[in-house]
Design a protein around this motif. Sequence first.
Motif, short mmCIF file in Angstrom:
data_model
loop_
_atom_site.label_atom_id
_atom_site.label_comp_id
_atom_site.label_asym_id
_atom_site.label_seq_id
_atom_site.Cartn_x
_atom_site.Cartn_y
_atom_site.Cartn_z
N GLN A 25 -16.52 29.57 75.99
CA GLN A 25 -15.56 30.44 76.65
C GLN A 25 -14.90 31.38 75.64
OE1 GLN A 25 -12.90 27.72 78.67
NE2 GLN A 25 -14.20 27.62 80.49
N GLY A 26 -14.66 30.87 74.44
CA GLY A 26 -14.05 31.70 73.41
C GLY A 26 -14.91 32.87 73.01
N ALA A 29 -14.88 35.38 75.78
CA ALA A 29 -13.57 36.05 75.81
C ALA A 29 -13.55 37.23 74.83
CB ALA A 29 -12.47 35.05 75.46
N GLU A 36 -9.35 33.50 76.67
CA GLU A 36 -10.14 32.32 76.98
C GLU A 36 -9.56 31.59 78.19
OE1 GLU A 36 -11.66 28.26 74.66
OE2 GLU A 36 -10.82 29.94 73.54
#
Length: 267
Positions: A25-26, A29, A36
């Motif tokens: 997710q990071g 992002a 995130e």
Amino acid sequence: MRSPTLIALGSELRRYRLAAGNMTQGHLAKLINYSEGMISNVETAQKVPRRDFVERCDQALKTGGTLMVLHGLLKHETHPVQSFARFAEAERQASGIHMWDIVVVPGIFQTPEYARALLAAGRPAARPEVIEDLVTARIERQEVFSRERPPALWAVLDESALRRQIGGTKTQRGQLERLAELAEQPGVNIQVIPHTMGAHPGLTSSFIILSFDDAPDIAYSEDPATGHLHEKPDLVKAMSQAYEALRVFALPVPTSLDLIRQIREEL
């Protein structure tokens, strides 16, 4: 009850993310320039994303537009919680907010006491803690006034909304004092349609129109059963035209402020 389409959108976003080399997710992002936490909220169907967010995810994950198809289906759902959640999220990102209300002072202007009395009257069976949660959520919408770049805010109110005593005289007077204070802030413009105008185009319903720097206008209205987020251009255009007609019937901003203060003193 969460929207089935929103759940599907979140599930597909996660599936495409993991299929892209088990992307975190990071990492995603950073690619789309969103937090995130936002990605996590969308994947778990906790938040309705804006079109821009979904477009960036589609491009970054090379989904061929699959996520945008699901996002497009959201506008056809009428679940009241989802409709208002999408409206509240859009309101936080709007560059302009145009409100018309014939019945009460709009939520974004309400004092806690006024909001509490109004919400309790509309939900007589609700537990006190439920009412307090709703009051908190309503007051949190007012963070738009403290943003570094607050939206331009226009409100047209019928005189009836100022004279109807919600929560008693003290609460109504406090609400009108708050309204007068806000009307003096830069970028906040409040106009009142006096009773002497008689019939006008807004007697059937109240509504809000949101405008954005990089997206089409949308509108929001409510009936006793649900809230409705309107995104069809023709319908939003019709509501915008109705709003401009209401401004013609309304007093100028300085005269409207004088009337607000006059009604407050009469209480």
